[in-house]
Design a protein around this motif. Structure first.
Motif, PDB file in Angstrom:
ATOM      1  N   ILE A   1       0.518  -1.034   0.280  1.00 20.15           N
ATOM      2  CA  ILE A   1       0.197   0.421   0.115  1.00 20.15           C
ATOM      3  C   ILE A   1       1.029   0.849   0.071  1.00 20.15           C
ATOM      4  N   GLU A   2       2.364   1.110   1.233  1.00 18.19           N
ATOM      5  CA  GLU A   2       3.026   2.250   1.178  1.00 18.19           C
ATOM      6  C   GLU A   2       2.981   2.481  -0.641  1.00 18.19           C
ATOM      7  N   GLU A   3       4.300   1.450  -0.578  1.00 16.19           N
ATOM      8  CA  GLU A   3       4.665   1.413  -2.029  1.00 16.19           C
ATOM      9  C   GLU A   3       3.406   2.050  -3.486  1.00 16.19           C
ATOM     10  N   PHE A   4       2.700   1.551  -3.339  1.00 15.98           N
ATOM     11  CA  PHE A   4       1.815   1.990  -4.600  1.00 15.98           C
ATOM     12  C   PHE A   4       1.185   3.787  -4.597  1.00 15.98           C
TER      13      PHE A   4
ATOM     14  N   CYS B   1       1.853  -9.511 -10.036  1.00 14.50           N
ATOM     15  CA  CYS B   1       1.080  -9.264 -11.743  1.00 14.50           C
ATOM     16  C   CYS B   1       0.143  -7.981 -11.002  1.00 14.50           C
ATOM     17  N   ILE B   2      -0.235  -6.798 -12.103  1.00  8.48           N
ATOM     18  CA  ILE B   2      -1.297  -6.244 -11.001  1.00  8.48           C
ATOM     19  C   ILE B   2      -2.305  -6.452 -11.889  1.00  8.48           C
TER      20      ILE B   2
ATOM     21  N   LEU C   1       3.873  -1.207 -12.640  1.00  8.90           N
ATOM     22  CA  LEU C   1       2.595  -0.555 -12.791  1.00  8.90           C
ATOM     23  C   LEU C   1       2.069   0.525 -14.084  1.00  8.90           C
ATOM     24  N   LYS C   2       3.631   0.143 -14.460  1.00  9.97           N
ATOM     25  CA  LYS C   2       3.916   1.391 -15.455  1.00  9.97           C
ATOM     26  C   LYS C   2       2.973   0.816 -16.098  1.00  9.97           C
ATOM     27  N   LEU C   3       3.363  -0.184 -16.701  1.00 10.08           N
ATOM     28  CA  LEU C   3       2.275  -0.385 -17.704  1.00 10.08           C
ATOM     29  C   LEU C   3       0.263  -1.269 -17.314  1.00 10.08           C
ATOM     30  N   ALA C   4       0.368  -1.252 -16.277  1.00  6.12           N
ATOM     31  CA  ALA C   4      -1.157  -0.645 -15.672  1.00  6.12           C
ATOM     32  C   ALA C   4      -2.258   0.497 -15.356  1.00  6.12           C
TER      33      ALA C   4
END
Ligand SMILES: O=c1[nH]c(=O)c2ncn([C@@H]3O[C@H](COP(=O)(O)OP(=O)(O)OP(=O)(O)O)[C@@H](O)[C@H]3O)c2[nH]1
Ligand SMILES: [Mg+2]
Length: 200
Positions: A13-16, A126-127, A189-192
């Motif tokens: 959560i912190e990283e996101f 996997c996101i 996350l770049k792709l997300a």
């Protein structure tokens, strides 16, 4: 738009939140309280999609008019020299509900059993994204080595045991600032974000 994170892991959560500074990122617990998703699929992708879908459906019951996007992350570390353990079982390697410390201790004992002081390993993230009942998923990887001891206090999970390719310090020693440049989660996350650009 509000992005709901379908994760109960404080480190994630912190990283996101740091990786999406321009978005309103809310952990699902802040909206609907505690809710457990059983991670019984046989892949990171299966579990990521399951987490995102179940939490999306649960939120829609409580906020039926909300135009909501849910993202989840299923991740873990894989060590080929010990039969690809712990892989999708990373969070519960030392048993259901085990702490990062207990999981790391189990991995250290497995490495020591085989006299592996340093051996190749990789992280997978996997996101999954759910928006308007459609599901999307992307992956990111980070390759390196695991060592049979913990070094450093930064990051979370197995980070104190992991040395990324091209470095001589563990992610525990490099801390978040080092890790965010090239981590499995950063890459996924770049792709997300690209997917979100297209669908939102
Ligand atoms: O050192 C690490 N650095 C990382 O960057 C990282 N990413 C994942 N992991 C480990 O892999 C498991 C995830 O399992 P997981 O995806 O099921 O998450 P979780 O159960 O903790 O939370 P949730 O998101 O499911 O609610 C957990 O044990 C984490 O420690 C990491 N360890
Ligand atoms: Mg989990």
């Amino acid at each position: 738009m509000k992005i709901v994170l379908a994760s109960g892991n404080k480190g994630k959560i912190e990283e996101f939140k740091k990786l999406m500074p321009n978005d309103e990122v809310v952990a699902f617990k802040e909206l609907i309280g505690d809710f457990e998703v059983i991670e019984d699929k046989d892949s990171f992708q299966g579990n990521a999609i399951k987490k995102a879908v179940e939490i999306y459906e649960k939120i829609l019951l409580e906020y039926p008019d909300d135009n909501i996007v849910v993202i989840s992350d299923d991740s873990g570390i894989t060590v080929p020299a010990i039969n690809n353990e712990p892989g999708i079982y990373s969070a519960r390697y030392a048993g259901e509900g085990s702490s990062d410390k207990e999981n790391n201790a189990k991995l250290i004992s497995k490495l020591k059993e085989r006299n592996l002081s340093k051996t190749p390993a990789y992280y997978t993230a996997c996101i999954a994204i759910v928006y308007k009942n459609e599901t999307y998923s992307v992956h990111g990887w980070m390759h390196g080595n695991v060592i049979d001891e913990e070094k450093g206090e930064g990051g979370f999970g197995y980070d104190p045991m992991f040395i990324a390719n091209g470095f001589d310090k563990t992610l525990g020693e490099l801390g978040y600032e080092g890790k965010k440049e090239f981590s499995h989660r950063t890459k996924a996350l770049k792709l997300a974000k690209k997917v979100l650009e297209v669908i939102l």
